[in-house]
Design an enzyme around this catalytic site. Sequence first.
Site, PDB file in Angstrom:
ATOM      1  N   ASP A 177       3.055  13.449  16.144  1.00 40.70           N
ATOM      2  CA  ASP A 177       3.282  13.375  14.689  1.00 40.70           C
ATOM      3  C   ASP A 177       1.958  13.420  13.939  1.00 40.70           C
ATOM      4  OD1 ASP A 177       4.822  13.264  12.398  1.00 40.70           O
ATOM      5  OD2 ASP A 177       4.988  11.093  12.379  1.00 40.70           O
ATOM      6  N   LEU A 182       0.821  -1.209   0.000  1.00 44.32           N
ATOM      7  CA  LEU A 182       0.000   0.000   0.000  1.00 44.32           C
ATOM      8  C   LEU A 182       0.856   1.262   0.000  1.00 44.32           C
ATOM      9  CD1 LEU A 182      -2.706  -1.050   2.628  1.00 44.32           C
ATOM     10  CD2 LEU A 182      -2.973  -0.958   0.143  1.00 44.32           C
ATOM     11  N   GLY A 183       2.032   1.179   0.589  1.00 46.94           N
ATOM     12  CA  GLY A 183       2.895   2.352   0.696  1.00 46.94           C
ATOM     13  C   GLY A 183       4.005   2.089   1.696  1.00 46.94           C
ATOM     14  N   VAL A 194       3.928  -0.963   4.250  1.00 47.41           N
ATOM     15  CA  VAL A 194       2.581  -1.377   4.686  1.00 47.41           C
ATOM     16  C   VAL A 194       1.959  -2.211   3.572  1.00 47.41           C
ATOM     17  CG1 VAL A 194       0.319  -0.614   5.482  1.00 47.41           C
ATOM     18  CG2 VAL A 194       2.354   0.743   6.029  1.00 47.41           C
ATOM     19  N   GLY A 222       7.674   5.957   7.933  1.00 50.12           N
ATOM     20  CA  GLY A 222       8.865   5.932   8.756  1.00 50.12           C
ATOM     21  C   GLY A 222       9.075   4.599   9.436  1.00 50.12           C
ATOM     22  N   PHE A 223       7.980   3.878   9.714  1.00 45.63           N
ATOM     23  CA  PHE A 223       8.075   2.582  10.388  1.00 45.63           C
ATOM     24  C   PHE A 223       8.566   1.502   9.432  1.00 45.63           C
ATOM     25  CE2 PHE A 223       6.405  -1.430  11.931  1.00 45.63           C
ATOM     26  CZ  PHE A 223       6.594  -1.363  13.305  1.00 45.63           C
ATOM     27  N   GLY A 224       8.124   1.581   8.196  1.00 45.78           N
ATOM     28  CA  GLY A 224       8.470   0.571   7.207  1.00 45.78           C
ATOM     29  C   GLY A 224       7.341   0.416   6.197  1.00 45.78           C
ATOM     30  N   LYS A 272       1.789  -3.532   8.958  1.00 42.35           N
ATOM     31  CA  LYS A 272       2.953  -2.643   9.007  1.00 42.35           C
ATOM     32  C   LYS A 272       4.151  -3.480   9.426  1.00 42.35           C
ATOM     33  CE  LYS A 272       2.811   1.402  10.913  1.00 42.35           C
ATOM     34  NZ  LYS A 272       2.543   2.534  11.834  1.00 42.35           N
TER      35      LYS A 272
END
Length: 733
Positions: A600, A481-482, A489, A485-487, A503
């Site tokens: 954030d 999907l995209g 998805v 910053g976490f990684g 995620k």
Amino acid sequence: MATKIHHLPMKSVFLLYFLCLWTSPHAAERDSLKPGDTLNSSSSLVSASRRFALRFSQLGNDKSTNVNNLLLGISDCASELIVWHAGNNNIARNSSVLTLDNEGTLKVITRQGGVPMVLYNSSTQPTNNTIATLLDSGNFILKELHSNGSTMRLLWQSFDHPSDTFLPEMKLGVNHKTGKTWSLASWLADYIPTPGPFSLEWDPKGRELIIRRRGVIYWKSGYRFQNLLPDATSIYEFKVVSNGEEEYFSFSDKNQSQQSELILTTTGQLKVIKGPIIARADICYGYNTNGGCQKWRQPECRDGEELDFSSGYFIKNEDHSTKIANASLSISDCRADCWNNCSCVAYSSLSDNATGCQFWTEMSWFIPGYSRDLFVLKPKTSESRSHDGTKNWRWISIAIADAVIVGFFCMLCYLLIRRKLVLREKKKFEDENEILALVRLNTSTNDIEIPNDGKNGHDFNIISYTSVISATNNFSLEKKLGEGGFGPVYKGKLPTGQKIAVKRLGRNSRQGILEFKNELILISKLQHMNLVKLIGCCIHGEDMMLIYEYMHNKSLDYFLFDSNRSKLLDWKKRFNIIEGIAQGLLYLHKYSRLKVIHRDLKASNILLDKNMDPKISDFGMARIFNPHESEENTNRIVGTYGYMSPEYVTEGIFSTKSDVYSFGVLMLEIACDLWQEVQGLELVDPTIRGSCVNYTVLRCIHIGLLCTEISAINRPTMLDVLSMLTSERFESL
């Protein structure tokens, strides 16, 4: 007459008379030969700046020798340098002629006949449109011309046939296309231009200059030219070229000096004309490595023996001596032969022209003193050896001390790095155990039935890695999907039919285990219709994943910042999104079990479900507050510039008012066209002007401006914001 003097204090005042012949014009000066022109012993070619001259002349000052040579030299009579000669040609005096014939052949002939010496043969491709010119660089060239006088091609040049002198712009190396190699060769003796024992070459592989004697490498410059004179790099600009056609070394004089020529002497020195010696192969004996000297195999009788060279003479020359009348032997050959003969104790040149050798095997009748060509080999004195030994031990001690210090610091660095890695691994292990403990604590088996999985009482499930792989088709690109910053998805579907968003903590993610744990703790304990719902997690080795409910309409920025999709958001939907975000933030700040500051909040972190209801997501940067705390300070600034409050950016201070500031920016983005510098309703996004009620839009703009006050104390709380949004009595200030 021309003279070749490298390093010996020879000749008298009468020498200058002959040197000045280079500049004494016998006829009108010219720098070129045209087809049909000749150059004889009574004429010369002089370069345009009168720097160089080409003529026939005798080497040495013995007039009885009826031999002339075609020589190219410095035309200044104060100089002592012949820079090039036309091969090893000995031609009768007053009968030698250099001619360029009408077919383009350049050659040296004698009027008495005999075999000519051909410099360039045009028999394969005759041409009468040629010219031979002596350039100011010292290069004597033959070129073919176009009809208009411009150069068509270079046919021959003296730079391709170097002697013992290296001039600026000359090359040392190899031309792979033609197979031509360029190298210097020392003269056999000061007045004998026959190639001597030493050669200066360019080594393309080692990218360094080397001096050989009879094929044996005596000296190397080093690839950084560190073995040249220390000031050489400040005097000269070195150029190294390596391509498919050629590999070569050349140099130029930075100061444009009139004495920039380098000469390879008969003893193996490379020196500047009337200047310093910049390389010395004459002090290389095969057992020493100072100054770039190289080692080679020594005679067994000389093993471990270091010898000095001293001068002197024998009262009786015939005493215990051997003579070799070989005109091809130079003084360096005599030295090498004496060194290799265990009986030899002294040597000298045999003839006055410094050729041939004489060796002595006995020191009888030897008197120490000055003698130009007589050298005695003697062992170093004990004092000299002691001095050298002390010097060597000093250097060895320094080297050992340096090695110990370097080794100590290397070990210290290794231990510090290892300690850091161990602590990092320990922290990672503790974090992973804490996450696993947290998961086990909340694990139960109810509600959703997932094979071989556990779940907690808040619809929180531990989903197996196999289920995640199956749901995401092994994390295929089609399911992606995209990425945040976490990684990355991924979209997926559980066996129950429920759609999910996975995620996955990226290996190069800006966030890590701390943020994973933070989000896991927060989302698993927070329940609100305007917060994204965490279904569960999956931990498989270093692979960590959070599994959320799937949001059909992606995120708010997907619609807001696209000119076409933004038309799908009328004012009613936008106001509903604003109010939903406000409700979610109010829950985090005041009504949840934990007081949470998101830190954030931005359009990409607002997800939209199938009914376009907003869900606040991405709690990796969120902080939990004590209910009685109002603000906190940090050195680690996280978030997105533009949405961060001024006090957070400049001082690291964050509080609930930091989220209020981010909400104000977000609300202005939803309600306004921020690119237009106008007032009131003209700020409203043009795509919703027809679907809004004027006073509600103005209300949102005013509230957004209040939320983005520079001073945190002047900003409303989220409770005040929601009250103003829903109150019909709110009027613009």
